[in-house]
Design a protein around this motif. Structure first.
Motif, PDB file in Angstrom:
ATOM      1  N   LYS A   1      87.685  35.613  52.009  1.00  0.00           N
ATOM      2  CA  LYS A   1      86.856  34.811  51.103  1.00  0.00           C
ATOM      3  C   LYS A   1      87.200  35.110  49.647  1.00  0.00           C
ATOM      4  O   LYS A   1      87.298  34.207  48.807  1.00  0.00           O
ATOM      5  N   LEU A   2      87.411  36.402  49.347  1.00  0.00           N
ATOM      6  CA  LEU A   2      87.701  36.835  47.981  1.00  0.00           C
ATOM      7  C   LEU A   2      89.023  36.261  47.473  1.00  0.00           C
ATOM      8  O   LEU A   2      89.102  35.723  46.360  1.00  0.00           O
ATOM      9  N   HIS A   3      90.071  36.378  48.274  1.00  0.00           N
ATOM     10  CA  HIS A   3      91.408  36.010  47.814  1.00  0.00           C
ATOM     11  C   HIS A   3      91.779  34.548  48.047  1.00  0.00           C
ATOM     12  O   HIS A   3      92.542  33.963  47.267  1.00  0.00           O
ATOM     13  N   LEU A   4      91.237  33.961  49.122  1.00  0.00           N
ATOM     14  CA  LEU A   4      91.638  32.603  49.467  1.00  0.00           C
ATOM     15  C   LEU A   4      90.534  31.578  49.289  1.00  0.00           C
ATOM     16  O   LEU A   4      90.784  30.371  49.330  1.00  0.00           O
ATOM     17  N   GLY A   5      89.297  32.046  49.140  1.00  0.00           N
ATOM     18  CA  GLY A   5      88.185  31.127  48.929  1.00  0.00           C
ATOM     19  C   GLY A   5      87.783  30.355  50.170  1.00  0.00           C
ATOM     20  O   GLY A   5      87.171  29.283  50.069  1.00  0.00           O
ATOM     21  N   ILE A   6      88.124  30.869  51.364  1.00  0.00           N
ATOM     22  CA  ILE A   6      87.783  30.185  52.618  1.00  0.00           C
ATOM     23  C   ILE A   6      87.156  31.161  53.602  1.00  0.00           C
ATOM     24  O   ILE A   6      87.219  32.381  53.418  1.00  0.00           O
ATOM     25  N   SER A   7      86.570  30.623  54.657  1.00  0.00           N
ATOM     26  CA  SER A   7      85.975  31.451  55.705  1.00  0.00           C
ATOM     27  C   SER A   7      87.018  31.783  56.762  1.00  0.00           C
ATOM     28  O   SER A   7      87.942  31.004  57.015  1.00  0.00           O
ATOM     29  N   LEU A   8      86.854  32.928  57.371  1.00  0.00           N
ATOM     30  CA  LEU A   8      87.735  33.364  58.455  1.00  0.00           C
ATOM     31  C   LEU A   8      87.128  32.956  59.790  1.00  0.00           C
ATOM     32  O   LEU A   8      85.952  33.216  60.044  1.00  0.00           O
ATOM     33  N   GLU A   9      87.939  32.336  60.640  1.00  0.00           N
ATOM     34  CA  GLU A   9      87.507  31.992  61.991  1.00  0.00           C
ATOM     35  C   GLU A   9      88.125  32.981  62.973  1.00  0.00           C
ATOM     36  O   GLU A   9      89.349  33.071  63.085  1.00  0.00           O
ATOM     37  N   ILE A  10      87.282  33.736  63.670  1.00  0.00           N
ATOM     38  CA  ILE A  10      87.776  34.669  64.687  1.00  0.00           C
ATOM     39  C   ILE A  10      87.730  33.945  66.030  1.00  0.00           C
ATOM     40  O   ILE A  10      86.652  33.620  66.531  1.00  0.00           O
ATOM     41  N   ILE A  11      88.902  33.667  66.586  1.00  0.00           N
ATOM     42  CA  ILE A  11      88.973  32.840  67.788  1.00  0.00           C
ATOM     43  C   ILE A  11      88.921  33.696  69.052  1.00  0.00           C
ATOM     44  O   ILE A  11      89.236  34.885  69.035  1.00  0.00           O
ATOM     45  N   SER A  12      88.534  33.083  70.154  1.00  0.00           N
ATOM     46  CA  SER A  12      88.452  33.775  71.438  1.00  0.00           C
ATOM     47  C   SER A  12      89.850  34.013  72.000  1.00  0.00           C
ATOM     48  O   SER A  12      90.831  33.397  71.562  1.00  0.00           O
ATOM     49  N   GLY A  13      89.935  34.891  72.988  1.00  0.00           N
ATOM     50  CA  GLY A  13      91.210  35.128  73.651  1.00  0.00           C
ATOM     51  C   GLY A  13      91.733  33.875  74.316  1.00  0.00           C
ATOM     52  O   GLY A  13      92.941  33.602  74.314  1.00  0.00           O
ATOM     53  N   GLU A  14      90.832  33.094  74.886  1.00  0.00           N
ATOM     54  CA  GLU A  14      91.223  31.850  75.550  1.00  0.00           C
ATOM     55  C   GLU A  14      91.782  30.845  74.549  1.00  0.00           C
ATOM     56  O   GLU A  14      92.778  30.165  74.817  1.00  0.00           O
ATOM     57  N   LYS A  15      91.143  30.753  73.370  1.00  0.00           N
ATOM     58  CA  LYS A  15      91.628  29.830  72.335  1.00  0.00           C
ATOM     59  C   LYS A  15      92.980  30.291  71.803  1.00  0.00           C
ATOM     60  O   LYS A  15      93.882  29.479  71.544  1.00  0.00           O
ATOM     61  N   GLU A  16      93.138  31.595  71.633  1.00  0.00           N
ATOM     62  CA  GLU A  16      94.409  32.145  71.177  1.00  0.00           C
ATOM     63  C   GLU A  16      95.529  31.790  72.156  1.00  0.00           C
ATOM     64  O   GLU A  16      96.626  31.386  71.756  1.00  0.00           O
ATOM     65  N   ALA A  17      95.232  31.937  73.453  1.00  0.00           N
ATOM     66  CA  ALA A  17      96.221  31.604  74.481  1.00  0.00           C
ATOM     67  C   ALA A  17      96.571  30.127  74.446  1.00  0.00           C
ATOM     68  O   ALA A  17      97.740  29.730  74.553  1.00  0.00           O
ATOM     69  N   GLU A  18      95.556  29.287  74.264  1.00  0.00           N
ATOM     70  CA  GLU A  18      95.757  27.833  74.241  1.00  0.00           C
ATOM     71  C   GLU A  18      96.653  27.412  73.071  1.00  0.00           C
ATOM     72  O   GLU A  18      97.572  26.598  73.236  1.00  0.00           O
ATOM     73  N   LEU A  19      96.411  27.992  71.888  1.00  0.00           N
ATOM     74  CA  LEU A  19      97.192  27.625  70.705  1.00  0.00           C
ATOM     75  C   LEU A  19      98.629  28.135  70.788  1.00  0.00           C
ATOM     76  O   LEU A  19      99.573  27.441  70.416  1.00  0.00           O
ATOM     77  N   SER A  20      98.805  29.351  71.291  1.00  0.00           N
ATOM     78  CA  SER A  20     100.151  29.899  71.458  1.00  0.00           C
ATOM     79  C   SER A  20     100.926  29.108  72.494  1.00  0.00           C
ATOM     80  O   SER A  20     102.145  28.911  72.377  1.00  0.00           O
ATOM     81  N   PHE A  21     100.210  28.656  73.516  1.00  0.00           N
ATOM     82  CA  PHE A  21     100.820  27.880  74.591  1.00  0.00           C
ATOM     83  C   PHE A  21     101.449  26.595  74.060  1.00  0.00           C
ATOM     84  O   PHE A  21     102.529  26.183  74.503  1.00  0.00           O
ATOM     85  N   GLU A  22     100.800  25.943  73.092  1.00  0.00           N
ATOM     86  CA  GLU A  22     101.312  24.690  72.544  1.00  0.00           C
ATOM     87  C   GLU A  22     102.699  24.882  71.933  1.00  0.00           C
ATOM     88  O   GLU A  22     103.598  24.052  72.113  1.00  0.00           O
ATOM     89  N   ALA A  23     102.879  25.978  71.194  1.00  0.00           N
ATOM     90  CA  ALA A  23     104.178  26.258  70.574  1.00  0.00           C
ATOM     91  C   ALA A  23     105.218  26.607  71.635  1.00  0.00           C
ATOM     92  O   ALA A  23     106.369  26.169  71.560  1.00  0.00           O
ATOM     93  N   ALA A  24     104.809  27.396  72.627  1.00  0.00           N
ATOM     94  CA  ALA A  24     105.731  27.773  73.697  1.00  0.00           C
ATOM     95  C   ALA A  24     106.159  26.551  74.504  1.00  0.00           C
ATOM     96  O   ALA A  24     107.308  26.446  74.937  1.00  0.00           O
ATOM     97  N   LEU A  25     105.235  25.626  74.704  1.00  0.00           N
ATOM     98  CA  LEU A  25     105.529  24.413  75.470  1.00  0.00           C
ATOM     99  C   LEU A  25     106.617  23.598  74.779  1.00  0.00           C
ATOM    100  O   LEU A  25     107.565  23.135  75.425  1.00  0.00           O
ATOM    101  N   PHE A  26     106.503  23.442  73.471  1.00  0.00           N
ATOM    102  CA  PHE A  26     107.522  22.700  72.726  1.00  0.00           C
ATOM    103  C   PHE A  26     108.880  23.382  72.853  1.00  0.00           C
ATOM    104  O   PHE A  26     109.905  22.732  73.107  1.00  0.00           O
ATOM    105  N   SER A  27     108.916  24.706  72.671  1.00  0.00           N
ATOM    106  CA  SER A  27     110.183  25.442  72.721  1.00  0.00           C
ATOM    107  C   SER A  27     110.834  25.333  74.092  1.00  0.00           C
ATOM    108  O   SER A  27     112.033  25.089  74.215  1.00  0.00           O
TER     109      SER A  27
END
Length: 310
Positions: free
Chosen positions: A106-132
């Motif tokens: 918040k101090l340096h970037l002026g935005i809120s941090l979103e802490i994502i679940s393990g399942e969401k992390e897996a889902e987002l990483s999967f999208e990049a791996a799928l393309f590759s």
């Protein structure tokens, strides 16, 4: 100029920023082009052995410095706070004081941090791996994907988009615990996860993670595959990768640091990351491996532009 976004990924071992712009090119499979990317090793996962453990003060300081650099980088690319998105992963999920990092964002970037679940992390990483994986092997050949992070690992299969899983076993955790990767995985339902992903038809894997990319880059038998601007991708036989991994792991820390091209800030946890991937490769009988630097942040960008269209 298309719409821009800068994704700040506050991982358990490093902090990264990826800046991308929406592409008008109909032939661009991702729908965006990369404008810039940077990374800093911060070790937010250091010392977090149990849920609720406090963040390490040195890691907080390193993260503070990284965010200051990100603020400068974003200004150079003329990104407004509304064009920035910050996500936190396993270390911030497990620690007892994530607000300390949220306050710095918040101090340096002026935005809120979103802490994502393990399942969401897996889902987002999967999208990049799928393309590759599709870019190298086509869309008809199935493959597994594995991301080795600092405090967790994510796994999935290209056959079923919903079959993505997260386990709280990462390179920093294995390194600090002095337990084997197999032992830690066994304590975290590895047998159940393995049974859900096992398939007789899958002999290929896309692997994601900074330490894995480093090892692949150093491996003499790895074939570079330019898939994305500013991303690094290597194709190699599993047997060659495991042989080179064993060589790196036998070396002392000081000898590993002397290898040309070695990242001295990753040299200590490198064997732990390779050990985790080794368990995955052996248990699933993988024959061919694609290591890619495309990961979570690419998935966040792709999701953002997809949602902006709807």
């Amino acid at each position: 100029m298309g719409q821009k976004i800068g994704v700040v990924d506050l991982g358990s071992n490093s902090v990264k920023i990826l800046v991308a712009e929406q592409s008008r090119d109909q032939n661009n499979p991702l729908g965006f082009q990369i404008l810039g990317e940077k990374s800093w090793v911060t070790r937010l996962g250091r010392g977090i052995k149990n849920p609720g453990d406090p963040l390490n003060q040195e890691s907080i300081h390193a993260t503070d410095e990284a965010l200051k650099e990100i603020q400068k980088f974003a200004a150079e690319l003329e990104l407004k706070p509304s064009e920035l998105k910050a996500v936190g992963t396993a270390a911030l999920r497990r620690c007892g004081d994530p607000q300390k990092v949220s306050d710095l964002v918040k101090l340096h970037l002026g935005i809120s941090l979103e802490i994502i679940s393990g399942e969401k992390e897996a889902e987002l990483s999967f999208e990049a791996a799928l393309f590759s994986g599709h870019a190298v092997w086509g869309k008809n050949l199935p493959f597994l994907f594995a991301e080795i992070g600092g405090a967790s690992s994510q796994l999935g299969t290209s056959e079923f988009k919903d079959a993505v899983f997260s386990t709280p076993v990462g390179a920093v955790r294995v390194f600090e615990s002095q337990e084997s990767a197999a032992s830690l995985l066994g304590k975290n339902n590895w047998t159940i996860l393995k049974s859900k992903l096992k398939s007789k038809n899958v002999s290929r894997m896309v692997a994601v993670g900074g330490s894995l990319v480093l090892a692949a880059k150093l491996c003499p038998k790895a074939q570079p595959k330019p898939l994305l601007k500013n991303s690094t991708n290597y194709l190699l036989k599993t047997s060659d990768f495991l042989e080179f991994s064993a060589y790196l792991s036998r070396l002392s820390l000081e000898d590993r640091k002397k290898i040309s091209g070695m990242d001295s800030l990753r040299a200590d946890i490198l064997p732990a990351a390779l050990e985790i991937l080794g368990v995955f490769l052996n248990d699933f009988h993988i024959e061919e491996l694609l290591v890619t630097s495309a990961g979570l942040r690419h998935g966040v960008v792709a999701e953002f532009f997809l949602e902006s269209k709807s």
